[in-house]
Design a protein around this motif. Structure first.
Motif, PDB file in Angstrom:
ATOM      1  N   ALA A  42     -71.254   4.498 -65.759  1.00 39.28           N
ATOM      2  CA  ALA A  42     -70.211   5.053 -64.898  1.00 39.28           C
ATOM      3  C   ALA A  42     -70.524   4.794 -63.428  1.00 39.28           C
ATOM      4  CB  ALA A  42     -70.072   6.549 -65.157  1.00 39.28           C
ATOM      5  N   LEU A  43     -69.495   4.497 -62.645  1.00 34.93           N
ATOM      6  CA  LEU A  43     -69.663   4.258 -61.215  1.00 34.93           C
ATOM      7  C   LEU A  43     -69.494   5.560 -60.442  1.00 34.93           C
ATOM      8  CD1 LEU A  43     -67.558   0.994 -60.828  1.00 34.93           C
ATOM      9  CD2 LEU A  43     -70.005   1.210 -61.276  1.00 34.93           C
ATOM     10  N   LYS A  44     -70.239   5.690 -59.358  1.00 26.54           N
ATOM     11  CA  LYS A  44     -70.142   6.862 -58.500  1.00 26.54           C
ATOM     12  C   LYS A  44     -69.615   6.445 -57.140  1.00 26.54           C
ATOM     13  CE  LYS A  44     -74.006   9.227 -60.798  1.00 26.54           C
ATOM     14  NZ  LYS A  44     -75.356   9.837 -60.624  1.00 26.54           N
ATOM     15  N   GLN A  45     -68.551   7.067 -56.692  1.00 28.43           N
ATOM     16  CA  GLN A  45     -67.912   6.673 -55.443  1.00 28.43           C
ATOM     17  C   GLN A  45     -68.847   6.845 -54.248  1.00 28.43           C
ATOM     18  OE1 GLN A  45     -64.842   5.187 -55.444  1.00 28.43           O
ATOM     19  NE2 GLN A  45     -65.499   4.643 -53.369  1.00 28.43           N
ATOM     20  N   GLU A  46     -69.660   7.882 -54.269  1.00 28.98           N
ATOM     21  CA  GLU A  46     -70.609   8.097 -53.161  1.00 28.98           C
ATOM     22  C   GLU A  46     -71.581   6.928 -53.051  1.00 28.98           C
ATOM     23  OE1 GLU A  46     -73.936  11.379 -51.607  1.00 28.98           O
ATOM     24  OE2 GLU A  46     -73.000  11.591 -53.591  1.00 28.98           O
ATOM     25  N   ASP A  47     -72.064   6.447 -54.188  1.00 33.73           N
ATOM     26  CA  ASP A  47     -72.973   5.306 -54.211  1.00 33.73           C
ATOM     27  C   ASP A  47     -72.271   4.051 -53.691  1.00 33.73           C
ATOM     28  OD1 ASP A  47     -75.265   3.675 -55.011  1.00 33.73           O
ATOM     29  OD2 ASP A  47     -74.007   3.012 -56.679  1.00 33.73           O
ATOM     30  N   ILE A  48     -71.040   3.829 -54.123  1.00 36.63           N
ATOM     31  CA  ILE A  48     -70.269   2.670 -53.673  1.00 36.63           C
ATOM     32  C   ILE A  48     -70.055   2.722 -52.164  1.00 36.63           C
ATOM     33  CG2 ILE A  48     -67.985   1.587 -53.768  1.00 36.63           C
ATOM     34  CD1 ILE A  48     -67.868   2.501 -56.727  1.00 36.63           C
ATOM     35  N   ASP A  49     -69.711   3.885 -51.641  1.00 34.91           N
ATOM     36  CA  ASP A  49     -69.461   4.035 -50.207  1.00 34.91           C
ATOM     37  C   ASP A  49     -70.722   3.760 -49.383  1.00 34.91           C
ATOM     38  OD1 ASP A  49     -66.854   4.685 -50.785  1.00 34.91           O
ATOM     39  OD2 ASP A  49     -67.153   6.853 -50.601  1.00 34.91           O
ATOM     40  N   LYS A  50     -71.872   4.265 -49.839  1.00 29.81           N
ATOM     41  CA  LYS A  50     -73.132   4.012 -49.136  1.00 29.81           C
ATOM     42  C   LYS A  50     -73.476   2.521 -49.148  1.00 29.81           C
ATOM     43  CE  LYS A  50     -75.437   8.488 -49.810  1.00 29.81           C
ATOM     44  NZ  LYS A  50     -76.590   9.172 -50.442  1.00 29.81           N
ATOM     45  N   ALA A  51     -73.223   1.884 -50.293  1.00 29.45           N
ATOM     46  CA  ALA A  51     -73.490   0.453 -50.402  1.00 29.45           C
ATOM     47  C   ALA A  51     -72.588  -0.343 -49.469  1.00 29.45           C
ATOM     48  CB  ALA A  51     -73.308  -0.003 -51.848  1.00 29.45           C
ATOM     49  N   LEU A  52     -71.326   0.029 -49.395  1.00 34.47           N
ATOM     50  CA  LEU A  52     -70.386  -0.656 -48.506  1.00 34.47           C
ATOM     51  C   LEU A  52     -70.798  -0.540 -47.048  1.00 34.47           C
ATOM     52  CD1 LEU A  52     -66.961   0.264 -50.130  1.00 34.47           C
ATOM     53  CD2 LEU A  52     -67.891  -2.038 -49.857  1.00 34.47           C
ATOM     54  N   GLN A  53     -71.271   0.642 -46.677  1.00 37.27           N
ATOM     55  CA  GLN A  53     -71.717   0.860 -45.303  1.00 37.27           C
ATOM     56  C   GLN A  53     -72.897  -0.055 -44.965  1.00 37.27           C
ATOM     57  OE1 GLN A  53     -72.572   4.959 -44.417  1.00 37.27           O
ATOM     58  NE2 GLN A  53     -73.293   4.531 -42.356  1.00 37.27           N
ATOM     59  N   LEU A  54     -73.856  -0.170 -45.885  1.00 33.70           N
ATOM     60  CA  LEU A  54     -75.006  -1.051 -45.665  1.00 33.70           C
ATOM     61  C   LEU A  54     -74.595  -2.515 -45.635  1.00 33.70           C
ATOM     62  CD1 LEU A  54     -78.119   0.189 -47.694  1.00 33.70           C
ATOM     63  CD2 LEU A  54     -77.905  -0.111 -45.226  1.00 33.70           C
ATOM     64  N   ARG A  55     -73.698  -2.880 -46.532  1.00 31.59           N
ATOM     65  CA  ARG A  55     -73.227  -4.269 -46.575  1.00 31.59           C
ATOM     66  C   ARG A  55     -72.582  -4.664 -45.243  1.00 31.59           C
ATOM     67  NH1 ARG A  55     -69.723  -4.234 -52.018  1.00 31.59           N
ATOM     68  NH2 ARG A  55     -68.891  -6.160 -51.101  1.00 31.59           N
ATOM     69  N   GLU A  56     -71.812  -3.758 -44.685  1.00 29.11           N
ATOM     70  CA  GLU A  56     -71.168  -4.038 -43.403  1.00 29.11           C
ATOM     71  C   GLU A  56     -72.199  -4.093 -42.276  1.00 29.11           C
ATOM     72  OE1 GLU A  56     -67.664  -2.202 -40.515  1.00 29.11           O
ATOM     73  OE2 GLU A  56     -67.953  -1.406 -42.547  1.00 29.11           O
ATOM     74  N   GLU A  57     -73.135  -3.169 -42.295  1.00 30.44           N
ATOM     75  CA  GLU A  57     -74.156  -3.106 -41.245  1.00 30.44           C
ATOM     76  C   GLU A  57     -75.007  -4.371 -41.202  1.00 30.44           C
ATOM     77  OE1 GLU A  57     -78.070  -0.346 -40.111  1.00 30.44           O
ATOM     78  OE2 GLU A  57     -76.606   0.356 -41.606  1.00 30.44           O
ATOM     79  N   TYR A  58     -75.306  -4.941 -42.363  1.00 25.61           N
ATOM     80  CA  TYR A  58     -76.192  -6.107 -42.437  1.00 25.61           C
ATOM     81  C   TYR A  58     -75.430  -7.414 -42.651  1.00 25.61           C
ATOM     82  CZ  TYR A  58     -80.400  -3.266 -42.351  1.00 25.61           C
ATOM     83  OH  TYR A  58     -81.420  -2.417 -41.961  1.00 25.61           O
ATOM     84  N   ASN A  59     -74.118  -7.394 -42.428  1.00 19.58           N
ATOM     85  CA  ASN A  59     -73.307  -8.611 -42.474  1.00 19.58           C
ATOM     86  C   ASN A  59     -73.433  -9.339 -43.807  1.00 19.58           C
ATOM     87  OD1 ASN A  59     -71.500 -10.533 -41.436  1.00 19.58           O
ATOM     88  ND2 ASN A  59     -73.165 -11.831 -40.719  1.00 19.58           N
ATOM     89  N   PHE A  60     -73.238  -8.612 -44.884  1.00 21.47           N
ATOM     90  CA  PHE A  60     -73.281  -9.224 -46.209  1.00 21.47           C
ATOM     91  C   PHE A  60     -72.042 -10.083 -46.444  1.00 21.47           C
ATOM     92  CE2 PHE A  60     -76.934  -6.993 -47.186  1.00 21.47           C
ATOM     93  CZ  PHE A  60     -77.318  -7.125 -48.519  1.00 21.47           C
ATOM     94  N   GLY A  61     -72.234 -11.098 -47.250  1.00 17.38           N
ATOM     95  CA  GLY A  61     -71.119 -11.889 -47.733  1.00 17.38           C
ATOM     96  C   GLY A  61     -70.618 -11.308 -49.048  1.00 17.38           C
ATOM     97  N   PRO A  62     -69.770 -12.054 -49.753  1.00 14.01           N
ATOM     98  CA  PRO A  62     -69.251 -11.575 -51.037  1.00 14.01           C
ATOM     99  C   PRO A  62     -70.378 -11.352 -52.044  1.00 14.01           C
ATOM    100  CG  PRO A  62     -68.017 -13.484 -50.266  1.00 14.01           C
ATOM    101  CD  PRO A  62     -69.214 -13.369 -49.390  1.00 14.01           C
ATOM    102  N   ILE A  63     -70.309 -10.247 -52.770  1.00 14.93           N
ATOM    103  CA  ILE A  63     -71.254  -9.968 -53.849  1.00 14.93           C
ATOM    104  C   ILE A  63     -70.606 -10.379 -55.162  1.00 14.93           C
ATOM    105  CG2 ILE A  63     -72.449  -8.111 -55.096  1.00 14.93           C
ATOM    106  CD1 ILE A  63     -72.888  -6.758 -52.432  1.00 14.93           C
ATOM    107  N   VAL A  64     -71.423 -10.862 -56.076  1.00 10.60           N
ATOM    108  CA  VAL A  64     -70.919 -11.471 -57.304  1.00 10.60           C
ATOM    109  C   VAL A  64     -71.380 -10.690 -58.527  1.00 10.60           C
ATOM    110  CG1 VAL A  64     -70.844 -13.587 -58.670  1.00 10.60           C
ATOM    111  CG2 VAL A  64     -71.023 -13.728 -56.174  1.00 10.60           C
ATOM    112  N   ALA A  65     -70.429 -10.266 -59.340  1.00 14.73           N
ATOM    113  CA  ALA A  65     -70.756  -9.652 -60.626  1.00 14.73           C
ATOM    114  C   ALA A  65     -70.810 -10.738 -61.696  1.00 14.73           C
ATOM    115  CB  ALA A  65     -69.707  -8.609 -60.996  1.00 14.73           C
ATOM    116  N   HIS A  66     -71.541 -10.469 -62.764  1.00 14.31           N
ATOM    117  CA  HIS A  66     -71.630 -11.411 -63.885  1.00 14.31           C
ATOM    118  C   HIS A  66     -71.318 -10.659 -65.166  1.00 14.31           C
ATOM    119  CE1 HIS A  66     -72.905 -14.561 -66.560  1.00 14.31           C
ATOM    120  NE2 HIS A  66     -73.389 -15.308 -65.587  1.00 14.31           N
TER     121      HIS A  66
END
Length: 276
Positions: A42-66
């Motif tokens: 199960a996904l947790k929205q709080e976890d997703i939001d924290k990850a998005l904030q870090l991704r933006e802060e560190y200039n991440f590119g697209p993340i890829v699921a498999h």
């Protein structure tokens, strides 16, 4: 380009982003669920939001699921084929929630039905699942062509896409080891390989790369990844691959058989040979 590696999200997206940052990665790949199948966590929205904030802060590119390896969109058994469709549909929705733009999918294996039948079944499964307005793109992965695998030739990938009702939501992920195994000479003629891909499929569909050396020779039809410089493609040739203009801006993920510190060293090398 955004360099990364295959990481685990077992402790959440936020921790996976932190692990990527620790090895100087600006993207990563992960399995949508256990690679051998099973229930999705199960996904947790709080976890997703924290990850998005870090991704933006560190200039991440697209993340890829498999997608898990158990997905076989060409399966001869109805039960297995339906499982693949249902799992893919569920993962598309889960990745939309997690703000992940791509899901890499192995096209499938026809298991003796024949290539043409396999291609038709893959296209039918995708047509049942894909929607024109979906936010997550499916990336069909080019394969080494072992056994009854579909996708070992660019023509296979093009034939699937030609049969789709909404081809705009489908792209391609190429793998250097798979290309080499399938007989595409990434060692000495990578530019010619890209030209052939462009002619048959179209470079505009190339959305991601898997970056690996190969333990098996050109045209072996075997999928045996090696660490960079420890295989038959070699570091010099792989450096030229990274320098190809067509790859600029893509997420490029290692699937080499090393550990996290090996990924760190390989990403450092990737940045060095591309002057990043």
């Amino acid at each position: 380009m955004y360099f990364g590696a295959h990481l685990s999200i077992s402790k959440g997206f936020h921790n996976a982003v932190r692990e990527a940052i620790s090895i100087e990665a600006r993207t990563f790949q992960f399995f949508t669920r256990n690679p051998r199948g099973g229930q999705a966590k199960a996904l947790k929205q709080e976890d997703i939001d924290k990850a998005l904030q870090l991704r933006e802060e560190y200039n991440f590119g697209p993340i890829v699921a498999h997608a898990p390896y158990t997905i076989n969109l060409a399966a001869p058994k109805e039960e297995t084929w339906n499982f693949a469709r249902q799992t893919l549909a569920a993962d598309i929705e889960r990745m939309r929630q997690a703000c992940i733009p791509y899901i890499v999918v192995h096209p499938g294996s026809h298991v003796g039905q024949g290539l043409d039948v396999g291609i038709e079944k893959i296209a039918k499964a995708l047509n049942d699942v894909l929607k024109a307005d979906q936010e997550v793109l499916i990336l069909l992965e080019g394969m080494a062509g072992a056994g009854s695998e579909v996708g070992g030739r660019f023509e296979d990938l093009a034939a699937i896409i030609e049969r789709l009702e909404v081809p705009e939501v489908v792209g391609i992920c190429l793998d250097t080891c798979h290309l080499f195994g399938a007989g595409y000479d990434v060692k000495d003629n990578f530019q010619e390989v890209l030209q052939e891909f462009d002619k048959i499929v179209g470079l505009q569909r190339l959305k991601a790369m898997h970056f690996n050396d190969s333990l098996q020779p050109l045209g072996s039809r075997k999928d045996r990844h090696a660490m960079i410089g420890q295989g038959l493609i070699g570091a010099e040739a792989l450096a030229k691959v990274l320098q190809a203009p067509a790859l600029q801006g893509l997420p490029i993920n290692l699937e080499t058989p090393g550990e996290i510190e090996d990924y760190r060293r390989e990403i450092e090398w990737m940045k060095k040979v591309t002057n990043q």
